[in-house]
Write a protein that holds these residues in place. Sequence first.
Motif, PDB file in Angstrom:
ATOM      1  N   LYS A 135       0.801  -1.220   0.000  1.00  0.00           N
ATOM      2  CA  LYS A 135       0.000   0.000   0.000  1.00  0.00           C
ATOM      3  C   LYS A 135       0.842   1.284   0.000  1.00  0.00           C
ATOM      4  N   VAL A 136       2.136   1.154   0.285  1.00  0.00           N
ATOM      5  CA  VAL A 136       2.994   2.349   0.255  1.00  0.00           C
ATOM      6  C   VAL A 136       2.924   3.021  -1.114  1.00  0.00           C
ATOM      7  N   THR A 137       2.928   2.225  -2.179  1.00  0.00           N
ATOM      8  CA  THR A 137       2.897   2.803  -3.526  1.00  0.00           C
ATOM      9  C   THR A 137       1.580   2.565  -4.267  1.00  0.00           C
ATOM     10  N   GLU A 138       0.857   1.520  -3.948  1.00  0.00           N
ATOM     11  CA  GLU A 138      -0.279   1.161  -4.794  1.00  0.00           C
ATOM     12  C   GLU A 138      -1.447   2.140  -4.688  1.00  0.00           C
ATOM     13  N   GLU A 139      -1.488   2.969  -3.656  1.00  0.00           N
ATOM     14  CA  GLU A 139      -2.613   3.880  -3.484  1.00  0.00           C
ATOM     15  C   GLU A 139      -2.439   5.207  -4.222  1.00  0.00           C
ATOM     16  N   GLY A 140      -1.284   5.420  -4.834  1.00  0.00           N
ATOM     17  CA  GLY A 140      -1.097   6.612  -5.652  1.00  0.00           C
ATOM     18  C   GLY A 140      -0.545   7.811  -4.906  1.00  0.00           C
ATOM     19  N   HIS A 141       0.434   8.453  -5.497  1.00  0.00           N
ATOM     20  CA  HIS A 141       1.120   9.641  -4.949  1.00  0.00           C
ATOM     21  C   HIS A 141       2.087  10.019  -6.063  1.00  0.00           C
ATOM     22  N   LYS A 142       1.803  11.051  -6.812  1.00  0.00           N
ATOM     23  CA  LYS A 142       2.526  11.286  -8.063  1.00  0.00           C
ATOM     24  C   LYS A 142       4.012  11.564  -7.882  1.00  0.00           C
ATOM     25  N   SER A 341      10.367   7.229 -16.625  1.00  0.00           N
ATOM     26  CA  SER A 341      10.424   7.020 -18.069  1.00  0.00           C
ATOM     27  C   SER A 341      11.673   6.296 -18.546  1.00  0.00           C
ATOM     28  N   GLN A 342      12.630   6.022 -17.657  1.00  0.00           N
ATOM     29  CA  GLN A 342      13.876   5.392 -18.098  1.00  0.00           C
ATOM     30  C   GLN A 342      14.534   4.634 -16.960  1.00  0.00           C
ATOM     31  N   GLU A 343      15.468   3.760 -17.315  1.00  0.00           N
ATOM     32  CA  GLU A 343      16.235   3.058 -16.300  1.00  0.00           C
ATOM     33  C   GLU A 343      17.185   4.024 -15.607  1.00  0.00           C
ATOM     34  N   VAL A 344      17.343   3.835 -14.290  1.00  0.00           N
ATOM     35  CA  VAL A 344      18.222   4.691 -13.503  1.00  0.00           C
ATOM     36  C   VAL A 344      19.389   3.852 -12.995  1.00  0.00           C
ATOM     37  N   PRO A 345      20.636   4.224 -13.305  1.00  0.00           N
ATOM     38  CA  PRO A 345      21.788   3.466 -12.818  1.00  0.00           C
ATOM     39  C   PRO A 345      22.031   3.708 -11.332  1.00  0.00           C
ATOM     40  N   THR A 346      22.243   2.626 -10.566  1.00  0.00           N
ATOM     41  CA  THR A 346      22.462   2.752  -9.123  1.00  0.00           C
ATOM     42  C   THR A 346      23.522   1.748  -8.663  1.00  0.00           C
ATOM     43  N   VAL A 347      23.855   1.811  -7.377  1.00  0.00           N
ATOM     44  CA  VAL A 347      24.844   0.895  -6.810  1.00  0.00           C
ATOM     45  C   VAL A 347      24.376  -0.559  -6.865  1.00  0.00           C
ATOM     46  N   MET A 348      23.075  -0.787  -6.959  1.00  0.00           N
ATOM     47  CA  MET A 348      22.554  -2.153  -7.048  1.00  0.00           C
ATOM     48  C   MET A 348      22.127  -2.508  -8.466  1.00  0.00           C
ATOM     49  N   GLY A 349      22.666  -1.764  -9.428  1.00  0.00           N
ATOM     50  CA  GLY A 349      22.331  -2.010 -10.816  1.00  0.00           C
ATOM     51  C   GLY A 349      21.249  -1.075 -11.307  1.00  0.00           C
ATOM     52  N   ASN A 350      20.884  -1.214 -12.571  1.00  0.00           N
ATOM     53  CA  ASN A 350      19.841  -0.360 -13.133  1.00  0.00           C
ATOM     54  C   ASN A 350      18.479  -0.758 -12.585  1.00  0.00           C
ATOM     55  N   LEU A 351      17.663   0.235 -12.259  1.00  0.00           N
ATOM     56  CA  LEU A 351      16.305  -0.052 -11.819  1.00  0.00           C
ATOM     57  C   LEU A 351      15.317   0.761 -12.641  1.00  0.00           C
ATOM     58  N   ARG A 352      14.114   0.273 -12.697  1.00  0.00           N
ATOM     59  CA  ARG A 352      13.042   0.965 -13.418  1.00  0.00           C
ATOM     60  C   ARG A 352      11.839   1.088 -12.495  1.00  0.00           C
ATOM     61  N   LYS A 356       3.392   3.952 -10.734  1.00  0.00           N
ATOM     62  CA  LYS A 356       3.073   4.286  -9.347  1.00  0.00           C
ATOM     63  C   LYS A 356       4.308   4.472  -8.479  1.00  0.00           C
ATOM     64  N   GLY A 357       5.493   4.399  -9.112  1.00  0.00           N
ATOM     65  CA  GLY A 357       6.729   4.663  -8.377  1.00  0.00           C
ATOM     66  C   GLY A 357       7.349   3.467  -7.700  1.00  0.00           C
ATOM     67  N   GLN A 358       6.909   2.261  -8.028  1.00  0.00           N
ATOM     68  CA  GLN A 358       7.487   1.062  -7.439  1.00  0.00           C
ATOM     69  C   GLN A 358       8.680   0.594  -8.260  1.00  0.00           C
ATOM     70  N   ALA A 359       9.831   0.434  -7.598  1.00  0.00           N
ATOM     71  CA  ALA A 359      11.035  -0.005  -8.291  1.00  0.00           C
ATOM     72  C   ALA A 359      10.983  -1.488  -8.603  1.00  0.00           C
ATOM     73  N   SER A 360      11.601  -1.838  -9.709  1.00  0.00           N
ATOM     74  CA  SER A 360      11.796  -3.232 -10.077  1.00  0.00           C
ATOM     75  C   SER A 360      13.297  -3.449 -10.227  1.00  0.00           C
ATOM     76  N   GLN A 361      13.847  -4.291  -9.372  1.00  0.00           N
ATOM     77  CA  GLN A 361      15.279  -4.591  -9.456  1.00  0.00           C
ATOM     78  C   GLN A 361      15.515  -6.029  -9.008  1.00  0.00           C
ATOM     79  N   ALA A 362      16.682  -6.546  -9.316  1.00  0.00           N
ATOM     80  CA  ALA A 362      16.975  -7.957  -9.062  1.00  0.00           C
ATOM     81  C   ALA A 362      16.982  -8.269  -7.570  1.00  0.00           C
ATOM     82  N   ILE A 363      16.538  -9.475  -7.233  1.00  0.00           N
ATOM     83  CA  ILE A 363      16.610  -9.992  -5.863  1.00  0.00           C
ATOM     84  C   ILE A 363      17.505 -11.225  -5.889  1.00  0.00           C
ATOM     85  N   HIS A 364      18.355 -11.375  -4.882  1.00  0.00           N
ATOM     86  CA  HIS A 364      19.323 -12.472  -4.856  1.00  0.00           C
ATOM     87  C   HIS A 364      19.117 -13.326  -3.605  1.00  0.00           C
TER      88      HIS A 364
END
Length: 378
Positions: A135-142, A341-352, A356-364
Motif C-alpha cells: 500500500k505504500v505505492t499502490e494507493e497513488g502519490h505522483k 520514463s527510463q532506467e536509472v543506474p544505481t549501486v545495485m544495478g539499473n532499476l526501473r 506508481k513509483g514502485q522499483a523493479s530490481q533484481a533480488i538475490h
Amino acid sequence: MFGRRTLLAAAAALALAIPVAGTSAQAQQPPVRIALIGPMSGTGAFEGQLGLEGAQAMVSVINAKGGVAGGRKLELLTYDDKGSPEDGVSAAKRAMEQDNVDLIVGGWFSAVALSMKEATRDKIVTVMTSSQHPKVTEEGHKYLFRLNATSAMMSEFYSKAICDRIKPKSIAFMNVNDDWGRLELDNYTKLLTACGIEVKGHEFYNRTDTDFTTALTKLKSLNADAIYVAAINTSQGATIYRQIKQTGYRGKVIASAGNMNPKLVELSGNSLEQVYSASPFTEDATAPSLKPWLEEYRKSYKNEPSFIAALGAQAVQILAFGVDAAGDPRAYDKIASTLKSQEVPTVMGNLRFSDKGQASQAIHLVQVQKKQIVSVRD
C-alpha cells in the motif's frame, strides 16, 4: 566629466561584480537539501544509522564529482522518526514547512512509510527505502517512489527458494505484530502451503519486546522442520536468533527477506550460520557506481556495507539523477517523469520504476557462510 582614474575604478568594480563562469557562479548556488527521515533512536536505530551512512557516503561521492544540476552540492539533513508513524509525519512536516528542504528520503519501516506518505502526498518528491507493504505505492502519490521490493515481490521470489532449495516439510512463523508482519504471514502461508509445506503455527511479537523465550518455546513444541523469522530490526532479530538456539531447537532457521546485514550476523553469534535470506544487494555485483561508493563507505565508517546502507545510497543516487535531468530540485513533475520514463543506474544495478513509483530490481538468494553473507549461485 569623469576622470580616467574614476572610469578605471568603475570598470574594476564592475568586473568584480560579474561572476566568472564555472567558478564563483557555481559557488554562489545554494545546495540541494535532502531530508533523510529514519529511526535514529529506538529499536530500529541501527537500521537508521546504516541508511544514514550509506546516504552520506553517496553524497560525498556525488559532491566530489561536482554535484548536480551544473555544480550544486547535495546537503543531507537528518531527522529521527524513532520508528514511529507519528514521529515520521512530524519530521516530514518539519522538513517541508520549517526547514524548506527540496527532497525527502524515508520509510525504513512500513508503518512509518504508510503514514508519512500522506503528509508528503503531491507536495514533494519522496523516496521510500526499505518498507515492503504494497500500500505504500499502490494507493497513488505522483511524487512518491519506493526502492525495496514489496512483500509480495519478495515472497514470490523467496518462497520458490524455500520450496526448491531449503525444502522443509513443515514450518512455523515468528512475526512482528504490525501490518508488514501480518502480511508476511499471509503471503508465505499461501505460497508455502501451495508447494506442499505444512504450516504448523505462528507467534507474534511487538516492536518493543526484548525477550522472546516464551513465544519461541511454543514454536519449538510444534516440532516444525523450520522456523521463519520476520524481524524488522537488527537488535530484535539478533536476540530472536540467539534465543532460538538457546531453546534447543534443532531444525532449520530461515531469515526474512531484506533484513540480513553484517551487524546482525555479528550480534547473532553462531546462530545464523548457514541461514538463508534474500536481498537486492550483494557486494559482488558489477554496477559501475558500486566500487566508488564501497570505497567511500569503508573509508568513512566502521560498519560493513549492507543492504540498508545501499538503499540509502540508492535513494540519493536516484534523486541526483532526477535533479540533473530537470535542472531544478523543485521541478517535481519533471523529476518524477524522468524517473518513471527510463532506467536509472544505481549501486545495485539499473532499476526501473512503475507508473506508481514502485522499483523493479533484481533480488538475490544469500546465505551466511563462515559469518559472511554470500550470494548463492546455482
